[in-house]
Design an enzyme around this catalytic site. Structure first.
Site, mmCIF file in Angstrom:
data_model
loop_
_atom_site.group_PDB
_atom_site.id
_atom_site.type_symbol
_atom_site.label_atom_id
_atom_site.label_comp_id
_atom_site.label_asym_id
_atom_site.label_seq_id
_atom_site.Cartn_x
_atom_site.Cartn_y
_atom_site.Cartn_z
ATOM 1 N N SER A 286 -18.588 0.339 -17.293
ATOM 2 C CA SER A 286 -18.670 1.680 -17.842
ATOM 3 C C SER A 286 -17.873 1.749 -19.143
ATOM 4 C CB SER A 286 -18.179 2.698 -16.802
ATOM 5 O OG SER A 286 -18.472 4.012 -17.196
ATOM 6 N N ARG B 10 -15.492 17.280 -12.900
ATOM 7 C CA ARG B 10 -15.760 16.117 -12.055
ATOM 8 C C ARG B 10 -17.132 16.202 -11.405
ATOM 9 N NH1 ARG B 10 -14.716 10.855 -11.903
ATOM 10 N NH2 ARG B 10 -14.407 10.023 -9.808
ATOM 11 N N ASP C 46 -29.659 3.342 -13.613
ATOM 12 C CA ASP C 46 -28.537 3.922 -14.353
ATOM 13 C C ASP C 46 -29.051 4.641 -15.596
ATOM 14 O OD1 ASP C 46 -26.183 4.544 -15.622
ATOM 15 O OD2 ASP C 46 -25.427 2.494 -15.723
ATOM 16 N N HIS D 209 -25.448 4.991 -12.008
ATOM 17 C CA HIS D 209 -24.317 4.362 -12.694
ATOM 18 C C HIS D 209 -23.279 3.839 -11.709
ATOM 19 C CE1 HIS D 209 -21.720 3.416 -16.013
ATOM 20 N NE2 HIS D 209 -20.789 4.249 -15.616
ATOM 21 N N ASP D 210 -23.165 4.483 -10.566
ATOM 22 C CA ASP D 210 -22.185 4.063 -9.554
ATOM 23 C C ASP D 210 -22.448 2.667 -9.015
ATOM 24 O OD1 ASP D 210 -20.324 6.049 -9.493
ATOM 25 O OD2 ASP D 210 -21.151 7.094 -7.756
#
Length: 401
Positions: free
Chosen positions: A147, A216, A318, A351-352
């Site tokens: 990232s 968040r 992603d 993305h995780d």
């Protein structure tokens, strides 16, 4: 052998031109240094130096209950701490031990707040270089990160190209696209519009937890793919035990409290207990500001001096850092003669994936560290002349032992 330390690097001038009298950098090391086996791991946006599990952690280290890459870094794992000397340092501007907005300003005796200098990814890289110097580490075997940590890796290659033998940049890009910039803007506005933010000088009083929670939640939506959200939550209502403390509006009691809402509320609550709102502002601005080509004619020009090997990993699900962005970066490397391979992993985690799929991330990184790009059959993805697709994915089976 593992260590958890803080290094005082003394006066530090940021790229903004502003300075602080003392920059303290929290870091952890794993394994023994033999002179040529150092591996620097760069953490992501809200990560810490606690990259691998420690026997002395006692359940929580640096505000995090578990090592953020504990299934990738450690004895016998992909980044093997019984073979490599692994260093991970918390970035300046964060809140996990390295000097940042929540730290005390020695000139006033109060927390810096937003008087802390603006921070860039380049400042992270320069602080890491100074830390490695203090540890007696010169040229490093590899630098790896995911990232914005992958942006940190790329900055190493343009800033200190002679200091790196191999590099692994995971789920990253040369810069953020406008959509992600926009979402980060809304996240920051959620914090700065919280009445408790107080211009960033909220320490000792009520903190802007509602704003940080909303920020968040926006981030978590960015980190998941449509497929993963559909699989995890669907449109299902949360169970009876998952009751929100206060309905957000009068009509909410009539409608179901969905699993996706419950998940976002849970993640926000956990996050506000461990992270600083100002640090979120500083870290996201550093990520948003990063542009590999800044000061150069192109991305290729920025990386032209790097003579080592670069492995790029991307994930098909992603949309934060896309496969296409990684391929564009790989193409820039090819244009300038950098030895590069782009490994595309089929995944719908979003993305995780770089955090939650150690089984797909680990093998290519292990191959890079052990044998470089050639020895582990890491295949480049430059399209064939007859290939009508934009890139040809490299499957993880190429890395199986």
């Amino acid at each position: 052998m593992t260590t958890k330390e803080t290094a005082d690097l003394g006066e530090f001038q940021f790229e903004s031109g502003e300075s602080i009298p003392n920059l303290e950098v929290a870091y952890e090391t794993y394994g023994d240094f033999t002179g040529d086996n150092a591996v620097l791991v760069c953490h992501a946006l809200t990560g810490s130096a606690h990259v691998a599990r420690r026997p002395d952690a006692g359940g929580e280290t640096a505000g995090q209950a578990r090592a953020w890459w504990g299934d990738v870094v450690g004895p016998g794992k992909a980044i093997d701490t019984s073979e490599y000397y692994v260093i991970c340092a918390n970035a300046p501007g964060s809140c996990y031990g390295t000097t940042g907005p929540a730290s005390e300003n020695p000139e006033t005796g109060e927390p810096y707040g937003t008087d802390f200098p603006p921070v860039t990814v380049g400042d992270w890289t320069r602080a890491q270089r100074e830390l490695l110097d203090s540890l007696g580490v010169g040229r490093i075997h590899a630098v790896v990160g995911g990232s914005v940590g992958g942006m940190n890796v790329l900055d190493w290659l343009r800033r200190f190209p002679d200091d790196v033998e191999r590099a692994g940049a995971v789920a990253t890009a040369a810069r953020l696209d406008p959509q992600c910039l926009a979402l980060d803007t809304v996240a920051r506005r959620a914090i700065t519009s919280d009445p408790n933010w107080n211009g960033g000088h909220y320490y000792g009083g009520p903190e802007p937890q509602d704003g940080l929670a909303r920020a968040r939640q926006i981030g978590h939506i960015m980190y998941l793919s449509k497929a993963s959200m559909g699989r995890k939550f669907g449109r299902r209502a949360a169970g009876r035990e998952a009751v929100r403390e206060e309905p957000p509006d009068p009509a909410a009691a009539f409608f179901p409290y969905r699993e996706v809402e419950s998940y976002l509320d849970y993640q926000a609550d956990k996050f506000t207990n461990r992270f600083d709102a100002n640090s979120y502002l500083y870290m996201t601005r550093a990520m948003d500001d990063f542009d590999l080509s800044a000061g150069y004619e192109s991305d290729a020009d920025a990386l032209a001096a790097f003579e080592g090997e670069l492995l790029l990993l991307s994930f098909t699900g992603d949309w934060h850092f896309t496969v296409e962005q990684a391929e564009a970066l790989a193409e820039a490397c090819r244009d300038t003669g950098v030895d590069v391979a782009h490994h595309v992993i089929e995944s719908d985690h979003g993305h995780d994936a770089f955090l939650v799929e150690p089984e797909t991330v680990g093998p290519p990184l292990s191959g890079l560290l052990e044998d470089g790009l050639e020895g582990r059959a890491i295949t480049d993805t430059a399209p064939d002349a007859d290939d009508t697709s934009e890139f040809a994915p490299v499957h993880t089976s190429l890395f199986s032992k």
